[in-house]
Design a protein around this motif. Structure first.
Motif, PDB file in Angstrom:
ATOM      1  N   UNK A 220      21.515  -5.931  27.375  1.00 21.35           N
ATOM      2  CA  UNK A 220      22.881  -6.111  27.875  1.00 21.35           C
ATOM      3  C   UNK A 220      24.390  -6.776  27.806  1.00 21.35           C
ATOM      4  N   UNK A 221      25.276  -6.291  27.874  1.00 19.45           N
ATOM      5  CA  UNK A 221      26.610  -7.525  27.422  1.00 19.45           C
ATOM      6  C   UNK A 221      28.085  -6.941  28.061  1.00 19.45           C
ATOM      7  N   UNK A 222      28.778  -7.062  28.617  1.00 14.44           N
ATOM      8  CA  UNK A 222      30.045  -7.046  29.369  1.00 14.44           C
ATOM      9  C   UNK A 222      30.278  -6.303  28.061  1.00 14.44           C
ATOM     10  N   UNK A 223      31.595  -4.902  28.088  1.00 17.75           N
ATOM     11  CA  UNK A 223      31.883  -4.511  27.309  1.00 17.75           C
ATOM     12  C   UNK A 223      33.653  -5.076  26.485  1.00 17.75           C
ATOM     13  N   UNK A 224      33.742  -6.051  27.355  1.00 18.47           N
ATOM     14  CA  UNK A 224      35.209  -6.335  26.258  1.00 18.47           C
ATOM     15  C   UNK A 224      34.536  -8.513  26.612  1.00 18.47           C
ATOM     16  N   UNK A 225      34.713  -8.586  25.182  1.00 13.59           N
ATOM     17  CA  UNK A 225      34.662  -9.819  24.963  1.00 13.59           C
ATOM     18  C   UNK A 225      33.358 -10.177  24.548  1.00 13.59           C
ATOM     19  N   UNK A 226      31.470 -10.158  25.049  1.00 16.83           N
ATOM     20  CA  UNK A 226      30.385 -10.669  25.422  1.00 16.83           C
ATOM     21  C   UNK A 226      30.193  -9.910  24.538  1.00 16.83           C
ATOM     22  N   UNK A 227      30.244  -8.768  24.467  1.00 17.82           N
ATOM     23  CA  UNK A 227      29.699  -7.554  23.560  1.00 17.82           C
ATOM     24  C   UNK A 227      29.808  -7.665  21.903  1.00 17.82           C
ATOM     25  N   UNK A 228      31.353  -8.356  21.406  1.00 22.84           N
ATOM     26  CA  UNK A 228      31.854  -8.683  20.659  1.00 22.84           C
ATOM     27  C   UNK A 228      31.150 -10.398  20.164  1.00 22.84           C
ATOM     28  N   UNK A 229      31.628 -10.713  20.996  1.00 19.14           N
ATOM     29  CA  UNK A 229      30.891 -12.632  20.792  1.00 19.14           C
ATOM     30  C   UNK A 229      29.070 -12.325  20.204  1.00 19.14           C
ATOM     31  N   UNK A 230      28.177 -12.335  20.865  1.00 17.74           N
ATOM     32  CA  UNK A 230      26.995 -11.584  20.499  1.00 17.74           C
ATOM     33  C   UNK A 230      26.577 -10.888  19.316  1.00 17.74           C
TER      34      UNK A 230
END
Ligand SMILES: [Zn+2]
Ligand SMILES: [Zn+2]
Length: 419
Positions: A220-230
């Protein structure tokens, strides 16, 4: 010059800072406090008085109140092009979810967006007797710090800042221009982060273990930033299992893919997004749960979003894993899951059988890095905002005790500070 704290004093949420000097009146951020039910906004400021609004980044605790200032007026808004586009996405979603409680609508958002003068890192814009310069903040794609110079005095507002390098972004610059004062965030005023590379390795090792036992991992990841970083981390470590991207993170990614200059390693970013399977419907969603793989999906704290669907499908099987990758606010489903292993599936709460993990991929500087900013740049006047009150007071005390700054102010809402 005079600095007024309109919001974000001894709290995280509704950040807003007003700076006046000579003839110029500048507003930096005007966020919302997203509480249960009715959102709160910073103290009142008349848009008529403002020469310019500067938006540090798209998160709603900085941007969510800005449309309020476009009901009758059209002040100029300085921010990066990427922040303008991501703000549109986040504020639209905010109107969609909390519209009933909001004192503005899509029309005000539209007016706000049509008032943007884009700025890029290191660029400078003159407003009356002030010079406004944007510096990379390293927090989320498009985020900036604002350096303001009025009549020879220089103040830096960090917004939210991360000065370490991540897979997604370059860190904010460690060497700053000579400053008369800094208005600095302190989300992690008393907490040190673990070494980033070490966290990445632990995360990837844990993922490989789940894949080896034929399990599926939900991130589960924030839409802005964290998802892309993962996605970037999984690509950098060459994880070969299927990787899925779902929820609003897809829209955020689509915007970022158009703005390569904000991304540290765009080749890696692009490759990661090409390799990921972008979920487009319910049948794909169900299929993704049946085979070993990794699903990256908001919400980051399991409060709504498509992650809730995946929880229902994956959490009851011990082969699978739920890996949380951000701070979990007390009381959120993610925090409850971490503390008790229990998840509310809607009809009833149950002990989750899947493996539960937490990895500290923060997008904020930790205590050590915050102190380093003051120490390395010999900043005499420090104004601390955007943090939990107790923690900010403690950091303030440490800065004073170690004589790293002459004047440390843990600002309260409504406080006026002369620089
Ligand atoms: Zn932020
Ligand atoms: Zn913030």
């Amino acid at each position: 010059m005079e600095i007024r704290i309109l919001g974000g004093g001894m709290e995280v949420g509704k950040s807003a800072i007003n700076l006046q000097g000579g003839k110029v009146n500048i507003l930096m951020d005007y966020g919302a406090m997203i509480a249960e039910g009715k959102p709160e906004f910073p103290q009142h400021i008349s848009p008529k008085e403002i020469d310019v609004i500067i938006l540090s980044h798209a998160h709603l605790d900085h941007s969510g109140g800005i449309p309020l200032l476009y009901i009758t007026e059209r002040p100029k808004l300085i921010t990066t092009q990427l922040t303008a586009e991501i703000s549109e996405l986040l504020i639209q979603d905010f109107i969609h979810l909390s519209g009933y409680y909001l004192p503005y609508e899509h029309l005000e958002l539209k007016t706000m967006l049509s008032s943007v003068t884009p700025i890029f890192f290191r660029e400078q814009i003159k407003i009356k007797n002030a010079k406004v310069r944007a510096l990379n903040a390293g927090h989320i794609p498009g985020s900036i710090m604002c350096l303001i110079e009025v009549d020879g005095r220089k103040v830096l507002y960090t917004g939210d800042i991360n000065n370490i390098e991540t897979r997604l972004l370059r860190g904010a610059p460690k060497k700053l221009p000579k400053l008369d004062a800094i208005i600095m965030e302190g989300t992690y005023a008393t907490t040190d982060h673990a070494d980033r590379k070490k966290t990445e390795k632990e995360f990837v090792t844990a993922i490989r273990e789940v894949l080896n036992r034929e399990g599926t991992v939900l991130v589960p990841a924030f839409s802005v930033g964290r998802a892309q970083e993962i996605l970037c981390i999984l690509e950098a470590y060459k994880i070969s299992a299927p990787i899925y991207l779902d929820g609003m993170a897809r829209k955020a990614s689509r915007i970022m893919l158009r703005h390569s200059k904000y991304i540290k390693n765009y080749k890696l970013f692009n490759r990661a997004h090409e390799r990921a399977k972008w979920i487009t419907g319910w049948s794909q969603r169900k299929k993704a749960c049946k085979k070993p793989g990794i699903i990256v999906s908001p919400a980051g704290m399991l409060k709504g979003g498509t992650a809730v669907f995946y929880m229902k499908r994956l959490a009851r099987n011990e082969r699978n894993a739920i890996f949380l990758v951000s701070y979990q606010i007390p009381g959120t489903p993610g925090r409850i899951l971490l503390e008790s292993g229990i998840y509310n599936f809607g009809r009833r709460s149950e002990k989750v059988k899947a493996e539960i993990g937490w990895f500290d991929f923060s997008s904020h500087s930790g205590r050590r890095e915050l102190i380093e900013i003051i120490e390395k740049n010999k900043i005499k006047k420090v104004i601390l905002v955007h943090g939990e009150g107790e923690a900010l007071l403690k950091l303030g005390e440490e800065l004073r005790d170690r004589r790293l700054a002459e004047d440390v102010i843990v600002a309260k809402n409504g406080e006026e500070i002369r620089v």
